[in-house]
Motif scaffolding. Structure first.
Motif, PDB file in Angstrom:
ATOM      1  N   ILE A 102      37.926  33.574  27.688  1.00 58.85           N
ATOM      2  CA  ILE A 102      37.997  33.969  26.934  1.00 58.85           C
ATOM      3  C   ILE A 102      38.945  33.548  26.565  1.00 58.85           C
ATOM      4  CG2 ILE A 102      39.508  36.182  24.970  1.00 58.85           C
ATOM      5  CD1 ILE A 102      36.742  36.678  25.378  1.00 58.85           C
ATOM      6  N   ASP A 103      39.318  32.998  25.261  1.00 55.14           N
ATOM      7  CA  ASP A 103      40.418  31.921  25.516  1.00 55.14           C
ATOM      8  C   ASP A 103      41.074  32.786  23.527  1.00 55.14           C
ATOM      9  OD1 ASP A 103      41.910  30.170  24.055  1.00 55.14           O
ATOM     10  OD2 ASP A 103      40.176  28.679  23.632  1.00 55.14           O
ATOM     11  N   VAL A 104      42.324  33.044  23.963  1.00 53.58           N
ATOM     12  CA  VAL A 104      42.902  33.576  22.099  1.00 53.58           C
ATOM     13  C   VAL A 104      44.034  32.838  21.924  1.00 53.58           C
ATOM     14  CG1 VAL A 104      44.429  35.848  21.991  1.00 53.58           C
ATOM     15  CG2 VAL A 104      42.224  35.414  23.626  1.00 53.58           C
ATOM     16  N   ASP A 156      47.144  36.316  18.111  1.00 55.52           N
ATOM     17  CA  ASP A 156      45.643  36.703  18.261  1.00 55.52           C
ATOM     18  C   ASP A 156      45.906  37.345  20.067  1.00 55.52           C
ATOM     19  OD1 ASP A 156      45.131  35.911  15.930  1.00 55.52           O
ATOM     20  OD2 ASP A 156      43.793  34.643  17.161  1.00 55.52           O
ATOM     21  N   GLY A 163      36.868  43.666  15.479  1.00 58.78           N
ATOM     22  CA  GLY A 163      38.116  42.741  14.896  1.00 58.78           C
ATOM     23  C   GLY A 163      38.466  41.962  15.748  1.00 58.78           C
ATOM     24  N   GLY A 164      39.361  42.078  16.436  1.00 54.98           N
ATOM     25  CA  GLY A 164      39.478  41.660  17.695  1.00 54.98           C
ATOM     26  C   GLY A 164      39.080  40.137  18.498  1.00 54.98           C
ATOM     27  N   LEU A 165      38.038  40.578  18.760  1.00 60.90           N
ATOM     28  CA  LEU A 165      36.930  40.230  19.133  1.00 60.90           C
ATOM     29  C   LEU A 165      35.975  38.511  18.087  1.00 60.90           C
ATOM     30  CD1 LEU A 165      33.668  42.109  20.695  1.00 60.90           C
ATOM     31  CD2 LEU A 165      35.234  40.412  22.273  1.00 60.90           C
ATOM     32  N   THR A 166      36.067  38.988  17.028  1.00 56.27           N
ATOM     33  CA  THR A 166      36.402  37.375  16.031  1.00 56.27           C
ATOM     34  C   THR A 166      37.054  36.622  15.955  1.00 56.27           C
ATOM     35  OG1 THR A 166      36.967  38.802  14.553  1.00 56.27           O
ATOM     36  CG2 THR A 166      35.047  38.736  14.046  1.00 56.27           C
ATOM     37  N   ARG A 167      38.510  37.141  16.347  1.00 53.01           N
ATOM     38  CA  ARG A 167      39.438  35.941  16.740  1.00 53.01           C
ATOM     39  C   ARG A 167      39.044  35.308  18.311  1.00 53.01           C
ATOM     40  NH1 ARG A 167      41.840  34.411  13.143  1.00 53.01           N
ATOM     41  NH2 ARG A 167      43.172  33.917  13.589  1.00 53.01           N
ATOM     42  N   VAL A 168      38.074  35.688  18.552  1.00 55.51           N
ATOM     43  CA  VAL A 168      38.350  35.195  19.937  1.00 55.51           C
ATOM     44  C   VAL A 168      37.946  33.514  20.253  1.00 55.51           C
ATOM     45  CG1 VAL A 168      37.242  34.547  22.713  1.00 55.51           C
ATOM     46  CG2 VAL A 168      37.888  37.220  21.810  1.00 55.51           C
ATOM     47  N   GLN A 169      38.425  32.920  20.623  1.00 55.80           N
ATOM     48  CA  GLN A 169      38.173  31.641  19.830  1.00 55.80           C
ATOM     49  C   GLN A 169      36.866  30.230  21.210  1.00 55.80           C
ATOM     50  OE1 GLN A 169      40.231  29.273  17.743  1.00 55.80           O
ATOM     51  NE2 GLN A 169      40.860  31.502  18.048  1.00 55.80           N
ATOM     52  N   ASN A 170      36.694  31.027  21.751  1.00 54.72           N
ATOM     53  CA  ASN A 170      35.728  30.728  22.167  1.00 54.72           C
ATOM     54  C   ASN A 170      34.321  31.701  22.544  1.00 54.72           C
ATOM     55  OD1 ASN A 170      37.125  32.085  23.850  1.00 54.72           O
ATOM     56  ND2 ASN A 170      35.468  31.187  25.806  1.00 54.72           N
ATOM     57  N   GLY A 219      42.227  45.589  22.428  1.00 55.90           N
ATOM     58  CA  GLY A 219      41.024  45.221  21.654  1.00 55.90           C
ATOM     59  C   GLY A 219      39.348  45.338  22.910  1.00 55.90           C
ATOM     60  N   LEU A 220      40.079  44.724  23.711  1.00 57.70           N
ATOM     61  CA  LEU A 220      39.414  44.180  24.908  1.00 57.70           C
ATOM     62  C   LEU A 220      39.357  45.565  25.952  1.00 57.70           C
ATOM     63  CD1 LEU A 220      39.264  40.889  25.556  1.00 57.70           C
ATOM     64  CD2 LEU A 220      37.733  41.981  25.057  1.00 57.70           C
ATOM     65  N   ILE A 236      30.610  31.659  24.749  1.00 62.82           N
ATOM     66  CA  ILE A 236      30.962  33.521  24.606  1.00 62.82           C
ATOM     67  C   ILE A 236      29.948  33.942  23.399  1.00 62.82           C
ATOM     68  CG2 ILE A 236      31.777  35.702  25.512  1.00 62.82           C
ATOM     69  CD1 ILE A 236      31.600  33.498  27.443  1.00 62.82           C
ATOM     70  N   ARG A 273      46.344  42.154  19.919  1.00 66.77           N
ATOM     71  CA  ARG A 273      45.446  42.592  19.203  1.00 66.77           C
ATOM     72  C   ARG A 273      44.240  42.121  19.300  1.00 66.77           C
ATOM     73  NH1 ARG A 273      43.155  40.050  13.742  1.00 66.77           N
ATOM     74  NH2 ARG A 273      41.160  41.726  13.285  1.00 66.77           N
ATOM     75  N   THR A 274      43.912  41.547  20.022  1.00 67.95           N
ATOM     76  CA  THR A 274      42.333  41.204  20.940  1.00 67.95           C
ATOM     77  C   THR A 274      42.393  41.237  21.968  1.00 67.95           C
ATOM     78  OG1 THR A 274      42.208  39.137  19.342  1.00 67.95           O
ATOM     79  CG2 THR A 274      40.615  39.169  21.648  1.00 67.95           C
ATOM     80  N   ARG A 328      38.734  48.155  15.322  1.00 67.19           N
ATOM     81  CA  ARG A 328      40.090  47.508  16.056  1.00 67.19           C
ATOM     82  C   ARG A 328      38.819  46.139  16.914  1.00 67.19           C
ATOM     83  NH1 ARG A 328      43.836  50.330  20.409  1.00 67.19           N
ATOM     84  NH2 ARG A 328      44.440  48.269  21.534  1.00 67.19           N
ATOM     85  N   THR A 329      38.051  46.561  18.005  1.00 66.12           N
ATOM     86  CA  THR A 329      37.728  46.418  18.585  1.00 66.12           C
ATOM     87  C   THR A 329      36.829  44.054  18.680  1.00 66.12           C
ATOM     88  OG1 THR A 329      37.851  47.711  20.562  1.00 66.12           O
ATOM     89  CG2 THR A 329      36.626  45.909  20.960  1.00 66.12           C
TER      90      THR A 329
END
Lengths: 278, 278
Positions: free
Chosen positions: B46-48, B52, A58-65, B59-60, A13, B55-56, A55-56
């Protein structure tokens, strides 16, 4: 069972973050470039209210894919704080429009508006080195273009913006990049220049005006307009009638997309390649 | 200029959140259903990481063009806390697998595993009312199916799980839903039942076993297996050889997708329709 073929659990993504978001073209265009290069990947639009941005995203940057982000209005400045490392142009401009993650999870940010403009010129075998440049517009796009051009070694840059303070700020920034560049801030000229760049919004959509309206432009001046719609702005129409070589906003957009996808593929190498190596 | 047609700035976003995510089928299947219904919409994976999650995904839920979320392993329980309002089955099960946002920005959550099973039976013109049901498996899927079935007015439910405590917990929950249902927790039977449901993982993928292995199942028993791959599990093969009517995991999945997309289209109405109105 009905299934689509363009997205699966394995799709990587990418997202463009802005507010509003409906008008952006990156989803169709960057996705096409990713797919063309053989990636199972998609770039989606993400509409975030300014109050939710840190916040949002920042959270997206933690999504592994999720491997990359593009930023558009009004987030290009605020997005800088989300990157672990900024490229040289991003630091100079004070804004980013793309962030890519390397294999270790580190986020690199840089700005590609100016790089896209350079790329459009390069595709015409034209360069800025030793050229005299007139830049109209010192807002977001103008500032990025001015900085990118300054790193290319032009002999002179003349800057005009309707907001004189903004033009003066960009001139100051350019002076720190390369003190050898002859700088002036003044109303636009078409004489004694080699390249005329419009990065102002004048001429966009149904605006029939040109940012500078001479009857004629010397035919050896290369004229570029960052505006994408319409493709042929009033300024470019004057340039064509004057026999000038013209470069379109779409070429900058195409150049920028190619450079951003390079960056997504290898953010660390990409940052060096696109902003530090000349 | 190259452009893809399946995503644009106006595309509405849905996502399935899990860890890992590569194996999920919702992106292809839910997107197909959304597109079939005329929406410019896509469901992305979305792989979390568990650390996380809040938080993630919190945010979504603030993304303005993201209208729905699906949750898979290991987040179905934790996701409950993100919904502003839970449907009746979600409250009873203690888990959700879908969340939809209404026009006022309120998030509704509910669980559709059991509803998908009911829908598969409904598509065969079969119901659970007054039936004697044997349920094998009281884990995530089994619990959701047991609760959904309990609301349908069966006369008896027999529950088996390899973890007896889990079976007893589900029996307790079913008793609170409808005290008239005759309940027992014991090893699986195929006699004196009308419907046999497998919600255990026994028989999945390359597992050649059946969760119950009688030489024969009475031919008037309807046999359902929640397993999607393989399509014909060992249990369903025995059922077919015994002359039983069979219902496949894919039918539950299809039923569930249709119900989840109904819910995405109108979460408040959907919550009422799918869990409260019988």
């Amino acid at each position: 069972m009905d299934e689509v073929e363009f997205v699966s659990g394995e799709t990587r993504i990418y997202a463009i973050v802005g507010h509003p978001i409906e008008q952006v073209r990156s989803p169709e265009m960057v996705t096409a470039e990713l797919v063309k290069r053989g990636h199972n990947a998609i770039l989606i639009p993400i509409d975030v209210l300014p109050v939710d941005f840190e916040r949002t995203v920042g959270g997206l940057t933690r999504v592994q894919n999720l491997d990359g982000l593009i930023f558009t209005i009004p987030f290009k400045q605020r997005a800088c704080a989300l990157a672990d490392e900024l490229g040289r142009q991003a630091r100079t401009v004070g804004a980013i429009n793309a962030m890519g993650r390397d294999r270790n999870g580190k986020w690199f940010g840089d700005i590609f508006d100016g790089i896209g403009c350079l790329e459009a010129f390069r595709n015409h075998n034209l360069q800025f080195k030793n050229q005299r440049v007139m830049l109209i517009g010192a807002g977001g796009a103008g500032r990025a273009i001015g900085v990118a051009v300054a790193y290319e070694g032009p002999v002179a840059i003349t800057i005009y913006d309707i907001d004189e303070r903004r033009a003066a700020q960009l001139a100051e920034t350019v002076a720190t990049i390369d003190p050898k560049i002859r700088l002036s801030v003044r109303t636009p000229v078409v004489e004694n220049i080699d390249i005329l760049l419009n990065a102002s919004p004048v001429g966009m959509l149904s605006d029939p005006r040109a940012p500078i309206d001479p009857p004629q432009i010397p035919s050896d001046v290369v004229v570029f307009d960052a505006i994408v719609k319409p493709e042929i702005t009033k300024l470019l129409a004057i340039a064509q009638q004057s026999g000038c070589r013209t470069i379109f906003g779409r070429e900058m957009m195409r150049g920028q997309i190619a450079k951003i996808v390079d960056y997504f593929e290898a953010p660390q190498a990409g940052a060096r390649r696109s902003t530090d190596a000349h």
